[in-house]
Write a protein that holds these residues in place. Structure first.
Motif: not given
Length: 228
Positions: A10-26
């Motif tokens: 799922i994450f590999k299809y996200l834009p870079l800025e969204d992946r940055k936010n994803v890494r801060l979740v948990c």
């Protein structure tokens, strides 16, 4: 497929800025978003104005990072102050390196060449290089000729490097550079000024496919290079 296993897909299809936010979740999402298939096309950029004003602190951060990217870019930083252990610890992971307007010295370039043995692409743009050797001329590529001779004497050969681009007004000892990087396919130079004192014809490596030069200064005493 279990939920943790599907996250990277799922994450590999996200834009870079969204992946940055994803890494801060948990921790789970951070680990899933740092899989090789995701980060292989990402690049870490370190520039003047980052939070790491202290170059040694920045180096410690890079060395500690478990998710260092294979592509790094440094802009306007005094890399000559970067501790050598950073290159020693992380060099094998680096595939692409961009150095823009950075201050370097002989040791910086030797550390890069020696420890980044998997490097495939290297680009330098108007970087300032300082050398303790008298034979050094400010507009030479990389470092002093004595430093290059030392690498040749140590039999340092980096066959993985296929692209070398230097955007600067330079005087280059290409023949010796090719002894260290014998498999270059693309050589890009902004300004090429061959050494007029060379008595032998300059031999380009057989692997060279693209030789891109913006401007060439040829002196009458210099012979045109011969390709194998």
């Amino acid at each position: 497929m279990k939920f943790p296993q599907i996250l990277p897909h799922i994450f590999k299809y996200l834009p870079l800025e969204d992946r940055k936010n994803v890494r801060l979740v948990c921790h789970l999402w951070n680990d899933a978003c740092n899989r090789l298939e995701i980060v292989r096309n990402e690049k870490f950029v370190f520039r003047t104005g980052n939070d790491y004003d202290d170059i040694e602190q920045m180096g410690a951060h890079i060395a500690r990072s478990k998710t260092i990217r294979s592509s790094l870019e440094f802009q306007g930083l005094p890399l000559l102050k970067l501790p050598s252990f950073v290159w020693h610890r992380c060099g094998a992971q680096i595939r692409t390196l961009f150095l823009y307007k950075c201050s370097m010295n002989d040791e910086t370039m030797k550390n890069i060449i020696i420890h980044c043995h998997n490097l495939t692409h290297l680009c330098l743009k108007t970087s300032k290089v300082f050398s303790k050797h008298r034979d050094y001329k400010r507009k030479q590529l990389f470092c002093s000729e004595a430093a290059i001779d030392e690498l040749v004497m140590l039999k340092v050969v980096r066959k993985n490097l296929i692209s070398l681009k230097v955007i600067d007004n330079i005087l280059i000892q290409c023949q010796k550079i090719f002894q260290v990087f014998p498999c270059i396919r693309t050589l890009g130079l902004d300004v090429w000024a061959p050494n007029p004192n060379e008595e032998e014809e300059w031999i380009l490596p057989a692997s060279l496919e693209n030789f891109i030069v913006k401007t060439i200064y040829i002196r009458p005493s210099w012979k045109m290079p011969m390709v194998k």
